[in-house]
Design a protein around this motif. Structure first.
Motif, PDB file in Angstrom:
ATOM      1  N   ARG A   1      48.128  38.347  52.719  1.00  0.00           N
ATOM      2  CA  ARG A   1      47.758  39.609  53.361  1.00  0.00           C
ATOM      3  C   ARG A   1      46.543  40.228  52.693  1.00  0.00           C
ATOM      4  NH1 ARG A   1      53.514  42.364  53.848  1.00  0.00           N
ATOM      5  NH2 ARG A   1      53.688  41.154  51.977  1.00  0.00           N
ATOM      6  N   LEU A   2      46.409  40.051  51.386  1.00  0.00           N
ATOM      7  CA  LEU A   2      45.282  40.634  50.674  1.00  0.00           C
ATOM      8  C   LEU A   2      44.021  39.788  50.764  1.00  0.00           C
ATOM      9  CD1 LEU A   2      47.051  41.872  47.434  1.00  0.00           C
ATOM     10  CD2 LEU A   2      46.233  43.259  49.345  1.00  0.00           C
ATOM     11  N   LEU A   3      44.162  38.476  50.763  1.00  0.00           N
ATOM     12  CA  LEU A   3      43.000  37.594  50.691  1.00  0.00           C
ATOM     13  C   LEU A   3      42.728  36.804  51.959  1.00  0.00           C
ATOM     14  CD1 LEU A   3      43.530  36.026  47.158  1.00  0.00           C
ATOM     15  CD2 LEU A   3      42.163  38.013  47.772  1.00  0.00           C
ATOM     16  N   GLY A   4      43.736  36.403  52.668  1.00  0.00           N
ATOM     17  CA  GLY A   4      43.579  35.493  53.788  1.00  0.00           C
ATOM     18  C   GLY A   4      44.010  34.098  53.388  1.00  0.00           C
ATOM     19  N   THR A   5      44.365  33.299  54.353  1.00  0.00           N
ATOM     20  CA  THR A   5      44.928  31.974  54.091  1.00  0.00           C
ATOM     21  C   THR A   5      43.950  31.043  53.379  1.00  0.00           C
ATOM     22  OG1 THR A   5      46.283  32.221  56.057  1.00  0.00           O
ATOM     23  CG2 THR A   5      46.062  30.004  55.191  1.00  0.00           C
ATOM     24  N   VAL A   6      42.716  30.948  53.854  1.00  0.00           N
ATOM     25  CA  VAL A   6      41.743  30.044  53.236  1.00  0.00           C
ATOM     26  C   VAL A   6      41.401  30.527  51.827  1.00  0.00           C
ATOM     27  CG1 VAL A   6      39.404  29.089  53.387  1.00  0.00           C
ATOM     28  CG2 VAL A   6      40.824  29.268  55.443  1.00  0.00           C
ATOM     29  N   ALA A   7      41.128  31.808  51.678  1.00  0.00           N
ATOM     30  CA  ALA A   7      40.801  32.345  50.354  1.00  0.00           C
ATOM     31  C   ALA A   7      41.958  32.150  49.389  1.00  0.00           C
ATOM     32  CB  ALA A   7      40.424  33.815  50.449  1.00  0.00           C
ATOM     33  N   THR A   8      43.181  32.347  49.842  1.00  0.00           N
ATOM     34  CA  THR A   8      44.352  32.153  48.982  1.00  0.00           C
ATOM     35  C   THR A   8      44.426  30.709  48.497  1.00  0.00           C
ATOM     36  OG1 THR A   8      45.570  33.906  50.091  1.00  0.00           O
ATOM     37  CG2 THR A   8      46.865  32.310  48.866  1.00  0.00           C
ATOM     38  N   ALA A   9      44.206  29.762  49.393  1.00  0.00           N
ATOM     39  CA  ALA A   9      44.244  28.347  49.012  1.00  0.00           C
ATOM     40  C   ALA A   9      43.135  28.015  48.021  1.00  0.00           C
ATOM     41  CB  ALA A   9      44.133  27.465  50.256  1.00  0.00           C
ATOM     42  N   VAL A  10      41.937  28.521  48.264  1.00  0.00           N
ATOM     43  CA  VAL A  10      40.811  28.224  47.369  1.00  0.00           C
ATOM     44  C   VAL A  10      41.051  28.855  45.999  1.00  0.00           C
ATOM     45  CG1 VAL A  10      38.330  28.538  46.986  1.00  0.00           C
ATOM     46  CG2 VAL A  10      39.173  27.866  49.248  1.00  0.00           C
ATOM     47  N   VAL A  11      41.478  30.120  45.972  1.00  0.00           N
ATOM     48  CA  VAL A  11      41.762  30.779  44.690  1.00  0.00           C
ATOM     49  C   VAL A  11      42.831  30.004  43.929  1.00  0.00           C
ATOM     50  CG1 VAL A  11      42.800  32.847  43.655  1.00  0.00           C
ATOM     51  CG2 VAL A  11      41.014  33.085  45.378  1.00  0.00           C
ATOM     52  N   GLY A  12      43.862  29.563  44.633  1.00  0.00           N
ATOM     53  CA  GLY A  12      44.974  28.881  43.981  1.00  0.00           C
ATOM     54  C   GLY A  12      44.670  27.482  43.506  1.00  0.00           C
ATOM     55  N   GLU A  13      43.711  26.809  44.122  1.00  0.00           N
ATOM     56  CA  GLU A  13      43.487  25.399  43.821  1.00  0.00           C
ATOM     57  C   GLU A  13      42.125  25.072  43.223  1.00  0.00           C
ATOM     58  OE1 GLU A  13      44.659  22.807  47.040  1.00  0.00           O
ATOM     59  OE2 GLU A  13      46.070  24.330  47.766  1.00  0.00           O
ATOM     60  N   ALA A  14      41.181  25.963  43.280  1.00  0.00           N
ATOM     61  CA  ALA A  14      39.834  25.658  42.788  1.00  0.00           C
ATOM     62  C   ALA A  14      39.835  25.509  41.272  1.00  0.00           C
ATOM     63  CB  ALA A  14      38.858  26.746  43.203  1.00  0.00           C
ATOM     64  N   PRO A  15      39.112  24.529  40.777  1.00  0.00           N
ATOM     65  CA  PRO A  15      39.000  24.337  39.331  1.00  0.00           C
ATOM     66  C   PRO A  15      37.902  25.210  38.711  1.00  0.00           C
ATOM     67  CG  PRO A  15      37.865  22.572  40.460  1.00  0.00           C
ATOM     68  CD  PRO A  15      38.491  23.439  41.528  1.00  0.00           C
ATOM     69  N   VAL A  16      37.356  26.142  39.513  1.00  0.00           N
ATOM     70  CA  VAL A  16      36.252  27.006  39.061  1.00  0.00           C
ATOM     71  C   VAL A  16      36.612  28.447  39.379  1.00  0.00           C
ATOM     72  CG1 VAL A  16      34.541  25.169  39.438  1.00  0.00           C
ATOM     73  CG2 VAL A  16      34.974  26.849  41.248  1.00  0.00           C
ATOM     74  N   THR A  17      35.797  29.368  38.870  1.00  0.00           N
ATOM     75  CA  THR A  17      35.984  30.785  39.151  1.00  0.00           C
ATOM     76  C   THR A  17      35.717  31.057  40.629  1.00  0.00           C
ATOM     77  OG1 THR A  17      35.330  31.340  36.914  1.00  0.00           O
ATOM     78  CG2 THR A  17      35.210  33.102  38.552  1.00  0.00           C
ATOM     79  N   VAL A  18      36.550  31.900  41.224  1.00  0.00           N
ATOM     80  CA  VAL A  18      36.393  32.295  42.614  1.00  0.00           C
ATOM     81  C   VAL A  18      36.346  33.811  42.666  1.00  0.00           C
ATOM     82  CG1 VAL A  18      37.347  32.235  44.954  1.00  0.00           C
ATOM     83  CG2 VAL A  18      37.655  30.261  43.422  1.00  0.00           C
ATOM     84  N   THR A  19      35.303  34.338  43.272  1.00  0.00           N
ATOM     85  CA  THR A  19      35.196  35.774  43.509  1.00  0.00           C
ATOM     86  C   THR A  19      35.465  35.995  44.996  1.00  0.00           C
ATOM     87  OG1 THR A  19      33.539  36.062  41.774  1.00  0.00           O
ATOM     88  CG2 THR A  19      33.661  37.783  43.466  1.00  0.00           C
ATOM     89  N   VAL A  20      36.433  36.859  45.302  1.00  0.00           N
ATOM     90  CA  VAL A  20      36.753  37.178  46.680  1.00  0.00           C
ATOM     91  C   VAL A  20      36.236  38.573  46.987  1.00  0.00           C
ATOM     92  CG1 VAL A  20      38.579  37.435  48.401  1.00  0.00           C
ATOM     93  CG2 VAL A  20      38.777  35.683  46.628  1.00  0.00           C
ATOM     94  N   VAL A  21      35.395  38.668  47.999  1.00  0.00           N
ATOM     95  CA  VAL A  21      34.830  39.947  48.416  1.00  0.00           C
ATOM     96  C   VAL A  21      35.713  40.493  49.522  1.00  0.00           C
ATOM     97  CG1 VAL A  21      32.818  41.063  49.460  1.00  0.00           C
ATOM     98  CG2 VAL A  21      32.518  39.224  47.768  1.00  0.00           C
ATOM     99  N   ARG A  22      36.133  41.729  49.337  1.00  0.00           N
ATOM    100  CA  ARG A  22      37.025  42.380  50.313  1.00  0.00           C
ATOM    101  C   ARG A  22      36.446  43.688  50.743  1.00  0.00           C
ATOM    102  NH1 ARG A  22      41.392  41.369  53.477  1.00  0.00           N
ATOM    103  NH2 ARG A  22      42.352  43.312  53.210  1.00  0.00           N
TER     104      ARG A  22
END
Length: 143
Positions: A122-143
């Motif tokens: 609900r806060l990030l979105g499905t794709v952003a949630t998957a990328v944040v959870g699985e990326a081996p690098v830093t992820v910045t999510v703009v909201r």
């Protein structure tokens, strides 16, 4: 730590555009803009309702090219250049694969909230949630 290569997945949404603006303003490093075309037979695409046809596929590819061209123009207006890529596949998987295959060390992306699922979705979105959870690098999510 300052990244060497920033990836901005761009889907044409206002939050993705804000993510690009943030990346260009924040990082004086190479930025790549990636648009992911979802195959028409995938569950997230219109193919779940309509049969694939050449016209819809051509329209989707033309839209993707317009999005990355607009990103090039926006960067140029700021005195910057961006690399661009258009790939086909599941959005989260394609973004994660691009990170691995192209030595990306930071992802900046828009988040899209939804009505269903976990609080993270609900806060990030499905794709952003998957990328944040699985990326081996830093992820910045703009909201």
């Amino acid at each position: 730590m300052t990244p060497d290569h920033v990836l901005v997945p761009l889907d044409g949404s206002p939050l993705a555009e804000e993510a690009l603006a943030h990346a260009l303003a924040t990082f004086d490093r190479p930025v790549t803009v990636l648009n992911v075309l979802t195959p028409l037979d995938a569950g997230m695409a219109e193919g779940g309702v309509l049969e694939p046809d050449g016209k819809r596929e051509r329209n989707a590819a033309a839209r993707a090219e317009r999005l990355v061209e607009d990103a090039r123009d926006r960067a140029a207006a700021d005195g910057r250049t961006v690399e661009t890529a258009v790939e086909t596949g599941d959005p989260a998987e394609t973004i994660l694969g691009y990170v691995e295959d192209h030595d990306v060390d930071h992802v900046v992306m828009g988040g899209h909230g939804g009505e269903r699922g976990s609080i993270a979705r609900r806060l990030l979105g499905t794709v952003a949630t998957a990328v944040v959870g699985e990326a081996p690098v830093t992820v910045t999510v703009v909201r």
